[in-house]
Design a protein around this motif. Sequence first.
Motif, mmCIF file in Angstrom:
data_model
loop_
_atom_site.group_PDB
_atom_site.id
_atom_site.type_symbol
_atom_site.label_atom_id
_atom_site.label_comp_id
_atom_site.label_asym_id
_atom_site.label_seq_id
_atom_site.Cartn_x
_atom_site.Cartn_y
_atom_site.Cartn_z
ATOM 1 N N VAL A 208 0.042 -1.778 0.991
ATOM 2 C CA VAL A 208 0.465 -0.372 0.903
ATOM 3 C C VAL A 208 1.343 -0.112 -0.326
ATOM 4 N N GLU A 210 0.887 -1.389 -3.283
ATOM 5 C CA GLU A 210 -0.011 -1.250 -4.425
ATOM 6 C C GLU A 210 -0.757 0.080 -4.340
ATOM 7 N N GLN A 211 -1.140 0.467 -3.101
ATOM 8 C CA GLN A 211 -1.856 1.743 -2.898
ATOM 9 C C GLN A 211 -0.934 2.934 -3.115
ATOM 10 N N ASP A 213 0.363 4.410 -0.566
ATOM 11 C CA ASP A 213 0.326 5.188 0.679
ATOM 12 C C ASP A 213 0.258 4.243 1.880
ATOM 13 N N LYS A 227 -9.772 3.626 9.361
ATOM 14 C CA LYS A 227 -8.561 3.707 8.537
ATOM 15 C C LYS A 227 -7.549 4.653 9.203
#
Length: 519
Positions: A208, A210-211, A213, A227
């Motif tokens: 999360v 790296e994303q 979110d 998801k």
Amino acid sequence: MTPIIATITFPLIGAYLAIFWLILPVFNYFRDPKGLRKYQKLAFFSGISDIPYCYLSSKGFRSKGITEAHKKAKSAILRIGPNNLSFSDVKAIKDIYGHSTPCLKDLKYSMTGGPHPNIFDVVDKAKHSEKRKRLSAAFAIKNLVHWEFKVADTTARLLNAFDARCTEPLPAGSNPMKSDLTIEFNHWINLFTIEAINSIALSSTLGVLEQGDDVVTAERMDGTKYKAHYRKAQNTSAYAASHFVWDYQNFWLFCQLSKIMPKWRKIWRETEPWKDVIYHQTITRLDRYQKGEKLDDFFASLMDSKSGAPYNLELGEIIGDVGAFIDAGADTTAIALTQVLELLIRHPNHLDTLRQEVDSVLEGETVAPFEKVRHLPFLRSCLDEAMRIIPPTSAGLPRRTPAEGAMILGEWIPGDTSVSMPAYTAHHDPSVFLNPEEFQPHRWMDPEAKKKMEPFFVPFSTGGRGCIGRNISYLEQTVMLATLVHRYEFALPDASWKLQRFEAFNLLMGQMPIKIWRR
Ligand code: HEM
């Protein structure tokens, strides 16, 4: 509904409401079998209904509301429901929560818990001790070294995200432009604590950070995956329950009735993925265990004793305890970190003092090594002062007196009565904490003063049901705060900007947009 069914149903509902919501409660109020009528009430109807307390909870800051109500009533004991007493004198802490208290966790915990009680919501003393003993080594202070590299690694991942969002230095005396508020700190620090606890508890990396979110994989028990928003599902579950759970008799009914409204149908839908996130995280880790992978995490302590003998717990119990770790171990620490940073930005003098202290021990490291910063007195004072002024778990933790009753604050409280004392009330008692509304980290620097305050400083509660994750939270908070103040400068939108909060079980924080730049 056909007219005939309606003619029968509506009068029945009316009769049920009249009997159970009005006639019986009023009758019991005057019969007063427990002698609670002598106590002042939170609201006019608090002697006959829990609805006033549910209403206060729905307003979003019940611990502050209760603290003010005690002050207004000039009473250390307040009847906040027909069978529910709140205490405001710090001496009640030991009686209600201390090691020798006869009180147990109240019905709230079994009502909001899953089918298998976990370490957090189990009520029975013997079952709790068994669980706590199994896990005590994993949480012990001497074993923090096992988790330090996980915290350091997760901190470095947060820094990657922050470095990429750094802006130019802010000219002195000006407010940041909107486009420079590139970091919503509360969001990012929650992603950090989510990753940290999943790494420590389950050796899992969710990605999360790296994303940017909170979207992760959720899995139903039939194996279908989808998801889901991790943090949203977790927070919404706590948000929804916190509106109704204080009326134990009508909790289920209120939850069902709320679903008539589209707003609440949406809220309950958003809570659903939380159990599937926990299930997916558990099943994934269990699979690695069954394949013989040897990993150092909480999960390992849940499965085998130190000598390697398997505990052979049922799957439901494993899921329950994994849920307890990842539920209790993330948002609390994120709230503390958001709160301390906000207070430090608003008090630049204290931020300067803290920087000098941290800079004096760091020698070019990117992530502050725990060993170098763990004993810095001002750093710890800032963390404690922030948790004093706004405890992440501020509200009264409900306990129940044993059948034979209990002495609290020198008064005999009858059996099976709900009792609580909010940490917020204790932390804002001026007889213990001088000028309690002021952020004064220095109050913790005098060893004599500290000794007097400590018994009444209870952000992690106290006694046998006090927080088992306290040391891990201090590890995360200490490393993160030292690292951030050493590396960055920060600015809030402007002086009038306010942090929003909603007290579910914990005191959830709203958004905190900040501008940051490298020092
Ligand atoms: C600033 C951070 C934290 C705060 C303020 C905090 C606060 C608390 C409080 C007040 C309780 C008692 C709850 C009650 O009686 O209902 C508690 C229990 C607990 N906390 Fe924490 N906590 C924090 C961090 C953590 C972390 C990092 C973990 C790690 C997994 C954790 C795991 C637990 C567990 C498992 C319990 C139940 C303990 C038991 O009943 O034996 N907490 N916490």
